[in-house]
Design an enzyme around this catalytic site. Structure first.
Site, PDB file in Angstrom:
ATOM      1  CB  SER A   5      21.159 -13.877   3.537  1.00 45.32           C
ATOM      2  OG  SER A   5      20.450 -12.653   3.578  1.00 45.32           O
ATOM      3  CG  HIS A  30      21.129 -13.675  -0.898  1.00 42.97           C
ATOM      4  ND1 HIS A  30      20.557 -14.183  -2.043  1.00 42.97           N
ATOM      5  CD2 HIS A  30      20.120 -13.070  -0.217  1.00 42.97           C
ATOM      6  CE1 HIS A  30      19.260 -13.909  -2.047  1.00 42.97           C
ATOM      7  NE2 HIS A  30      18.973 -13.220  -0.947  1.00 42.97           N
ATOM      8  CG  ASP A  32      18.039 -10.392   1.301  1.00 43.73           C
ATOM      9  OD1 ASP A  32      17.644 -10.977   0.278  1.00 43.73           O
ATOM     10  OD2 ASP A  32      18.394 -10.976   2.334  1.00 43.73           O
ATOM     11  CG  MET A  34      14.291  -5.882   1.446  1.00 47.28           C
ATOM     12  SD  MET A  34      13.791  -6.393   3.096  1.00 47.28           S
ATOM     13  CE  MET A  34      14.587  -7.998   3.204  1.00 47.28           C
ATOM     14  CG  HIS A  63      16.631 -11.472  -3.324  1.00 42.78           C
ATOM     15  ND1 HIS A  63      16.153 -12.131  -2.204  1.00 42.78           N
ATOM     16  CD2 HIS A  63      15.584 -11.417  -4.200  1.00 42.78           C
ATOM     17  CE1 HIS A  63      14.880 -12.445  -2.386  1.00 42.78           C
ATOM     18  NE2 HIS A  63      14.514 -12.019  -3.582  1.00 42.78           N
ATOM     19  CG  MET A  65      13.020  -9.161  -2.170  1.00 42.74           C
ATOM     20  SD  MET A  65      13.341  -9.724  -0.498  1.00 42.74           S
ATOM     21  CE  MET A  65      15.081  -9.322  -0.392  1.00 42.74           C
ATOM     22  CG  MET A 127      11.337 -15.616  -2.433  1.00 41.29           C
ATOM     23  SD  MET A 127      12.895 -15.107  -1.703  1.00 41.29           S
ATOM     24  CE  MET A 127      12.477 -14.915   0.017  1.00 41.29           C
ATOM     25  CG  ASP A 161      16.404 -16.020   0.062  1.00 41.79           C
ATOM     26  OD1 ASP A 161      16.846 -16.143   1.227  1.00 41.79           O
ATOM     27  OD2 ASP A 161      16.254 -14.921  -0.516  1.00 41.79           O
TER      28      ASP A 161
HETATM   29  C1  DX5 Z   1      14.068 -12.588   3.046  1.00 40.75           C
HETATM   30  C2  DX5 Z   1      15.398 -12.556   2.345  1.00 40.75           C
HETATM   31  C3  DX5 Z   1      16.322 -13.637   2.750  1.00 40.75           C
HETATM   32  C4  DX5 Z   1      16.721 -13.610   4.209  1.00 40.75           C
HETATM   33  C5  DX5 Z   1      16.956 -15.013   4.672  1.00 40.75           C
HETATM   34  O1  DX5 Z   1      13.246 -11.668   2.430  1.00 40.75           O
HETATM   35  O2  DX5 Z   1      15.238 -12.653   0.946  1.00 40.75           O
HETATM   36  O3  DX5 Z   1      17.491 -13.635   1.935  1.00 40.75           O
HETATM   37  O4  DX5 Z   1      17.860 -12.840   4.440  1.00 40.75           O
HETATM   38  O5  DX5 Z   1      17.150 -14.991   6.025  1.00 40.75           O
HETATM   39  P1  DX5 Z   1      16.894 -16.260   6.948  1.00 40.75           P
HETATM   40  O6  DX5 Z   1      17.908 -17.297   6.577  1.00 40.75           O
HETATM   41  O7  DX5 Z   1      17.080 -15.727   8.320  1.00 40.75           O
HETATM   42  O8  DX5 Z   1      15.489 -16.751   6.689  1.00 40.75           O
HETATM   43 ZN    ZN Z   2      17.036 -12.887  -0.234  1.00 40.56          ZN
END
Ligand code: DX5
Ligand code: ZN
Length: 200
Positions: A5, A30, A32, A34, A63, A65, A127, A161
């Protein structure tokens, strides 16, 4: 499969990070996304995905969010995403079933909400922390939720994740893929971080 990620990477060294990941045999990233509403944080946007697409042939999974993911799905595909993962809590039902569109589920959303779509997606992103931040502790209820996902008998693979470390990965029996942020990027090197997962 371990899926790094990018949230946890050193923001200045994107090019180096990509080359190192590729040298370690990583085939998928991956990313993220947001929006400060669905989760209380901001991260990457289509600009970063376009830049990554230009410099890498790895599979890029975004991903999302975000609230109203239907406004963003095409934008991220056009930016170069190979797959886009949207949250079951906010996705309009008519979007589900689109090629390369997968579903994610927050820790407190009942697994049963995925039942109607169990044969419409190829992956479910479960998650194992509240979405929004890297570096959080793995939620132990995840193990039971993996079993509940299996009980649906759908045609999807399970991706976990959040909070993955060499110690928490064995608690995820039944999952096929693992998104890893901090545990990889805070290791002395990506190579060492990956090796620690392979040993676990
Ligand atoms: C959290 C993200 C994850 C995050 C995971 O909202 O969706 O993908 O990057 O990071 P770690 O492995 O540090 O929990
Ligand atoms: Zn994620």
């Amino acid at each position: 499969m371990i899926i790094p990620s990018l949230l946890a990477y050193d923001g200045v060294m994107l090019g180096d990070t990509l080359s190192q990941l590729e040298a370690c045999g990583i085939k998928r990233l991956h990313i993220d996304i947001m929006d400060g509403h669905f989760v209380p944080n901001l991260s990457f946007g289509p600009h970063t995905v376009r830049a990554l697409r230009k410099h890498s042939s790895m599979h890029l999974d975004c991903h999302l969010m975000v609230q109203e993911p239907e406004k963003w799905v095409d934008i991220f595909f056009q930016a170069g995403a190979d797959s886009v993962t949207v949250h079951i809590e906010v996705v309009p039902k008519n979007l589900i079933g689109r090629p390369h569109l997968n579903l994610a589920i927050r820790p407190r959303t009942p697994i049963q909400s995925l039942e109607p779509y169990k044969n419409s997606v190829s992956e479910v992103l479960l998650m194992s922390v509240e979405p929004g931040f890297g570096g959080q502790a793995f939620l132990p209820a995840t193990s039971e939720r993996i079993m509940q996902l299996h009980a649906l008998q759908g045609s999807f693979e399970i991706v976990i994740d959040g909070g993955m470390t060499p110690a928490t990965m064995p608690l995820c029996v039944g999952a096929q893929h693992f998104v890893v942020g901090s545990a990889l990027f805070r290791a002395p090197s990506l190579h060492e971080g990956l090796c620690a997962f392979k040993r676990s």
